[in-house]
Design a protein around this motif. Structure first.
Motif, PDB file in Angstrom:
ATOM      1  N   GLY A 149       0.789  -1.220   0.000  1.00 32.10           N
ATOM      2  CA  GLY A 149       0.000   0.000   0.000  1.00 32.10           C
ATOM      3  C   GLY A 149       0.818   1.265   0.000  1.00 32.10           C
ATOM      4  N   GLY A 152      -0.418   3.617  -2.442  1.00 31.31           N
ATOM      5  CA  GLY A 152      -1.843   3.906  -2.358  1.00 31.31           C
ATOM      6  C   GLY A 152      -2.611   3.200  -3.461  1.00 31.31           C
ATOM      7  N   ASP A 153      -3.702   3.802  -3.895  1.00 30.78           N
ATOM      8  CA  ASP A 153      -4.478   3.256  -5.015  1.00 30.78           C
ATOM      9  C   ASP A 153      -3.749   3.568  -6.316  1.00 30.78           C
ATOM     10  N   ASN A 257      -9.495  -3.005 -12.346  1.00 32.65           N
ATOM     11  CA  ASN A 257      -9.538  -2.283 -11.074  1.00 32.65           C
ATOM     12  C   ASN A 257      -9.643  -0.772 -11.247  1.00 32.65           C
ATOM     13  N   GLY A 282       0.502   6.242  -8.130  1.00 32.65           N
ATOM     14  CA  GLY A 282      -0.574   5.962  -7.191  1.00 32.65           C
ATOM     15  C   GLY A 282      -0.924   7.194  -6.391  1.00 32.65           C
ATOM     16  N   THR A 283      -1.901   7.069  -5.519  1.00 30.51           N
ATOM     17  CA  THR A 283      -2.337   8.205  -4.714  1.00 30.51           C
ATOM     18  C   THR A 283      -1.319   8.591  -3.649  1.00 30.51           C
TER      19      THR A 283
END
Length: 392
Positions: A149, A152-153, A257, A282-283
């Motif tokens: 993670g 992030g996303d 996704n 990513g975020t």
């Protein structure tokens, strides 16, 4: 310690790479999950087969791959042949109960890939498709960050595989330029490597929108059987034949996704040698990888202090994936051979533990479905959905 007897089909460049990996794997990863024993190598050209037996340290050779499949002492069939032979050999090997390591791409068509997958599944043999670049420690480190993670996303990605070995029109018409042998050109030969890496890192593809081009419409007929990847040039008097595959493909992807991105693959990019790259945003951060600098992963995290935010370099070493089996300090240097050694280790570990490998024949089949959608999209100039694998 258990020994696994290897029967290899094909005596070219990939046979050399795989043979080095079999010899090196127990040296890097000890105790090894099994000891590879190079029993027999096959090539239709007897001179090449005999030479490969000596050069790659096999016990014997044959000119008929069926001798390998029918040998009850062979545990693993390693397929290092042109793409149009993969299905027949692999299906016969699976029915004979042999574990299978097959070079990429898996097959010429999704239908062939499905047959290979079903044969392996139904006969409960372990399979692996040799997309070895994903086993570069820096790529595995990127996967670790994503799974933890730390990025992030995932929002988007960009991948490339650029080479220049076929940019010269005098490079001969090897099997890599003939659709009935290779299936597709730059897409199948190199683009699928990036497809595999981004499926591994980001997720499955939902649909694609592609363009392809063939820049050099014909090439000199190749007289020798060995594929030299552009290192041999023909003269102006050599007869030429048409090229019927793509020199370049570029495509947009939407993932299941929600992430989206693009991949470009070409063998006509002057100045690019083996330029495999990806950048993933990513975020919470980004990563960037360039295979030509394969010990390095460029990282940037959103929580870095604003006065020092930017990409920085992590040099892979003993504290990173596979590091305990490779070299004792970061940036000491990893090469193509080490990715093959890691691939061999994972394959034999899965066999020894009756576990799963990845990418296996199911992954190879999924990539064939993606490749077919890409070529369909390029022909129709529209978005094309990637079919789901239907289990039966």
């Amino acid at each position: 310690m258990e020994k696994m007897n290897i029967g290899m089909v094909g005596a070219g460049f990939m046979a050399k790479a795989h043979s080095i990996a079999y010899a090196g794997m127990p040296m890097f990863f000890w105790p090894a999950p099994a000891i590879p024993v190079k029993k027999i190598i096959a090539d239709v050209n007897e001179t090449l087969a005999k030479e490969a037996k000596e050069k790659f340290a096999f016990e014997t050779y044959t000119t008929n791959w069926q001798d390998i499949v029918n040998d009850p002492n062979i545990d693993v069939v390693d397929i290092c042949t042109p793409n149009n032979t993969h299905a027949e050999i692999a299906i016969a090997a699976a029915k004979a109960g042999k574990h299978i390591l097959c070079e990429k791409p898996l097959s010429l068509t999704p239908s062939e890939a499905e047959d290979m997958y079903i044969a392996a599944r139904d006969n409960k043999v372990t399979t692996m498709v040799a997309f070895n670049y994903r086993r570069t420690p820096a790529v595995q480190l990127a996967k670790k960050y994503i799974d933890e993670g730390a990025l992030g996303d995932i929002l988007d990605f960009r991948g490339t595989y650029l080479q220049d070995w076929s940019a010269d029109p005098s490079s001969p018409l090897s099997w890599r330029f003939q659709k009935d042998i290779c299936g597709s050109g730059a897409l199948g030969d190199i683009g699928t490597h990036v497809v595999d890496m981004l499926r591994f890192l980001v997720g499955d593809f939902a649909r694609v929108n592609a363009r392809t081009a063939t820049y050099i419409k014909d090439r000199p007929i190749q007289n020798a059987g060995i594929d030299s990847l552009g290192n041999v040039k023909a003269n102006n008097t050599t007869p030429r034949k048409p090229v019927d595959v793509d020199d370049q493909c570029i495509f947009m992807i939407e993932c299941k996704n929600g992430a989206f991105g693009s991949i470009e693959a070409t063998r006509n990019a002057w100045g690019r040698n083996n330029y495999i790259t990806f950048e993933i945003h990513g975020t919470k951060g980004s990563v960037y990888f360039n295979y030509e600098r394969r010990d390095e992963l460029q990282v940037c995290f959103a929580d870095d202090k604003s006065d020092r935010r930017g990409f920085r370099t992590v040099y892979t070493g003993p504290n990173h994936p596979y590091g305990d089996g490779l070299w004792p300090i970061p940036a000491l240097g990893i090469g193509y051979t080490e990715t093959k050694i890691v691939e061999t280790y994972d394959f034999f570990k899965a066999i020894a533990e009756s576990g799963e490998t990845s990418p296996n024949f199911r992954d190879g089949y999924a990539i064939e479905l993606i490749s077919d959608a890409i070529l369909t999209s390029a022909h129709t100039r529209s978005w094309v959905e990637v079919p789901e694998i239907e289990e039966n």
